[in-house]
Motif scaffolding. Structure first.
Motif, PDB file in Angstrom:
ATOM      1  N   ALA A 152       0.567   7.468  -1.022  1.00  0.00           N
ATOM      2  CA  ALA A 152       0.165   6.508  -2.047  1.00  0.00           C
ATOM      3  C   ALA A 152       0.609   5.096  -1.677  1.00  0.00           C
ATOM      4  CB  ALA A 152       0.756   6.915  -3.395  1.00  0.00           C
ATOM      5  N   SER A 153       1.802   4.982  -1.101  1.00  0.00           N
ATOM      6  CA  SER A 153       2.290   3.669  -0.691  1.00  0.00           C
ATOM      7  C   SER A 153       1.398   3.077   0.400  1.00  0.00           C
ATOM      8  CB  SER A 153       3.734   3.786  -0.198  1.00  0.00           C
ATOM      9  OG  SER A 153       4.233   2.532   0.211  1.00  0.00           O
ATOM     10  N   ILE A 154       1.009   3.905   1.356  1.00  0.00           N
ATOM     11  CA  ILE A 154       0.112   3.420   2.410  1.00  0.00           C
ATOM     12  C   ILE A 154      -1.241   3.037   1.823  1.00  0.00           C
ATOM     13  CG2 ILE A 154      -1.143   4.110   4.485  1.00  0.00           C
ATOM     14  CD1 ILE A 154       1.262   5.786   5.272  1.00  0.00           C
ATOM     15  N   SER A 189       1.204 -13.946   0.736  1.00  0.00           N
ATOM     16  CA  SER A 189       1.977 -13.023  -0.098  1.00  0.00           C
ATOM     17  C   SER A 189       1.389 -11.614  -0.057  1.00  0.00           C
ATOM     18  CB  SER A 189       2.014 -13.546  -1.537  1.00  0.00           C
ATOM     19  OG  SER A 189       2.668 -12.622  -2.387  1.00  0.00           O
ATOM     20  N   GLN A 190       0.062 -11.532  -0.135  1.00  0.00           N
ATOM     21  CA  GLN A 190      -0.590 -10.224  -0.084  1.00  0.00           C
ATOM     22  C   GLN A 190      -0.403  -9.555   1.279  1.00  0.00           C
ATOM     23  OE1 GLN A 190      -4.474 -11.542  -1.143  1.00  0.00           O
ATOM     24  NE2 GLN A 190      -4.005 -11.715  -3.338  1.00  0.00           N
ATOM     25  N   HIS A 191      -0.356 -10.362   2.330  1.00  0.00           N
ATOM     26  CA  HIS A 191      -0.125  -9.812   3.667  1.00  0.00           C
ATOM     27  C   HIS A 191       1.268  -9.184   3.759  1.00  0.00           C
ATOM     28  CE1 HIS A 191      -0.273  -9.362   7.995  1.00  0.00           C
ATOM     29  NE2 HIS A 191       0.867 -10.044   8.096  1.00  0.00           N
ATOM     30  N   HIS A 192       2.275  -9.879   3.223  1.00  0.00           N
ATOM     31  CA  HIS A 192       3.629  -9.333   3.256  1.00  0.00           C
ATOM     32  C   HIS A 192       3.738  -8.068   2.399  1.00  0.00           C
ATOM     33  CE1 HIS A 192       4.707 -13.357   4.867  1.00  0.00           C
ATOM     34  NE2 HIS A 192       5.656 -12.670   5.484  1.00  0.00           N
ATOM     35  N   THR A 193       3.065  -8.071   1.254  1.00  0.00           N
ATOM     36  CA  THR A 193       3.076  -6.870   0.407  1.00  0.00           C
ATOM     37  C   THR A 193       2.413  -5.696   1.126  1.00  0.00           C
ATOM     38  OG1 THR A 193       2.981  -8.253  -1.578  1.00  0.00           O
ATOM     39  CG2 THR A 193       2.401  -5.930  -1.825  1.00  0.00           C
ATOM     40  N   TYR A 194       1.313  -5.983   1.816  1.00  0.00           N
ATOM     41  CA  TYR A 194       0.623  -4.946   2.599  1.00  0.00           C
ATOM     42  C   TYR A 194       1.553  -4.352   3.654  1.00  0.00           C
ATOM     43  CZ  TYR A 194      -1.763  -3.774   6.974  1.00  0.00           C
ATOM     44  OH  TYR A 194      -2.122  -3.206   8.169  1.00  0.00           O
ATOM     45  N   TRP A 199       4.658   0.059   5.786  1.00  0.00           N
ATOM     46  CA  TRP A 199       5.822   0.537   6.529  1.00  0.00           C
ATOM     47  C   TRP A 199       6.706   1.439   5.669  1.00  0.00           C
ATOM     48  CZ3 TRP A 199       6.115   0.705  11.486  1.00  0.00           C
ATOM     49  CH2 TRP A 199       5.437  -0.229  12.271  1.00  0.00           C
ATOM     50  N   ALA A 200       6.819   1.127   4.390  1.00  0.00           N
ATOM     51  CA  ALA A 200       7.602   1.992   3.500  1.00  0.00           C
ATOM     52  C   ALA A 200       6.964   3.371   3.401  1.00  0.00           C
ATOM     53  CB  ALA A 200       7.723   1.356   2.119  1.00  0.00           C
ATOM     54  N   GLY A 201       5.637   3.414   3.244  1.00  0.00           N
ATOM     55  CA  GLY A 201       4.948   4.702   3.173  1.00  0.00           C
ATOM     56  C   GLY A 201       5.085   5.501   4.449  1.00  0.00           C
ATOM     57  N   ALA A 202       4.938   4.805   5.598  1.00  0.00           N
ATOM     58  CA  ALA A 202       5.080   5.501   6.879  1.00  0.00           C
ATOM     59  C   ALA A 202       6.500   6.031   7.051  1.00  0.00           C
ATOM     60  CB  ALA A 202       4.724   4.557   8.023  1.00  0.00           C
ATOM     61  N   GLY A 203       7.489   5.245   6.613  1.00  0.00           N
ATOM     62  CA  GLY A 203       8.876   5.701   6.708  1.00  0.00           C
ATOM     63  C   GLY A 203       9.137   6.908   5.833  1.00  0.00           C
TER      64      GLY A 203
END
Length: 265
Positions: A152-154, A189-194, A199-203
């Motif tokens: 879901a995060s990805i 800002s949207q790029h950083h959120t992406y 990366w959080a989802g992949a981790g």
């Protein structure tokens, strides 16, 4: 661990029921004594005695049998009685069940060696009181939920990526700097959120997969130990390799042995 060994040499012609016990040799009889061998209705019996132990100690006894100098590779289920571990002190007996079923001509010089190991407090790699280990769907649920969270995060990261692209298109189509600046800041800002969400989802997925594999491997290991140490009704399947001997199987043999538990009323 302390060890000792005793060996009894005999002359045998099992087809005729003849067995002439010979001398007993080996290390000093600290752990084992009174080693004897006899023929009993086609079986070969090995009697011996184990000396006293402290309360938290136990014995392991391993029989090794040679015929005419060649070691016989025998499966554990060809024996009955007091061998393996744990064993307590006292008078013991091992029965080699009907050797003529496997060896047509069991004759010559028979050497029976008992290797005795004295161990400390008995420890098993699995606590049998816990019962059979499980890894059910309910136990797998946390790993599935974590995998869903990572996915879901990805997925959310991809939404912000699409919004970033749309905002950046608006930035490029702006005619003045004052009009373009807010679009640029939003796109950045949207790029950083992406990136953060992706990366959080992949981790999360990577850690979840590693934890799942660790848990699954532990379950498999516990199950193997349970079947070995706690389950008396397990089915055994093992290879049997027999080396060539002078008086039998001159070419050797290779095969498999299947052990099936048979219950009785």
């Amino acid at each position: 661990m302390e060890s000792s060994t005793q060996i009894i040499n005999s002359t045998i012609d099992l087809a005729k029921g003849d067995l002439l016990p010979g001398s007993v040799t080996g290390t000093a009889a600290v752990h084992i004594s009174n080693l004897q061998i006899a023929v009993d209705n086609g079986d070969i019996t090995i009697g011996y005695e184990l000396s006293d132990l402290e309360e938290d100690q136990y014995y392991e006894v391993l029989p090794v049998i040679k015929l005419n100098g060649q070691r016989l590779l025998l499966a554990a289920d060809e024996f009955r009685g007091d061998f393996g571990r744990p064993l307590s002190p006292g008078t013991k007996k091992i029965t080699w069940l009907n050797p003529l079923e496997r060896y047509i001509n069991l004759s010559g010089e028979l050497e029976v060696e008992l290797r005795v190991n004295q161990w400390g407090e008995q420890e098993f790699p699995y606590d049998c009181e816990l019962g059979e280990p499980t890894f059910t769907g309910r136990q797998k649920r946390p790993y599935l939920l974590a995998a869903g969270l990572g996915a879901a995060s990805i997925g959310a990261g991809q939404l912000f990526r699409n919004r970033r692209d749309d905002t950046y298109d608006q930035y490029q189509s702006s005619e003045t700097l004052a009009e373009a600046t807010p679009y640029y800041e939003d796109a950045n800002s949207q790029h950083h959120t992406y990136l953060i969400l992706t990366w959080a989802g992949a981790g999360i997925l990577a850690i979840d997969a590693a934890m799942y594999l660790i848990r699954q491997n532990k379950y498999k290991k516990d199950l193997r130990n349970y079947e070995t140490y706690c389950n008396p009704n397990r089915i055994g399947f093992q290879p049997v390799i027999e080396l060539p001997a002078r008086s039998m199987h001159p070419n050797g043999s290779v095969g498999f042995k299947l052990t099936l538990p048979i219950g009785g009323n």
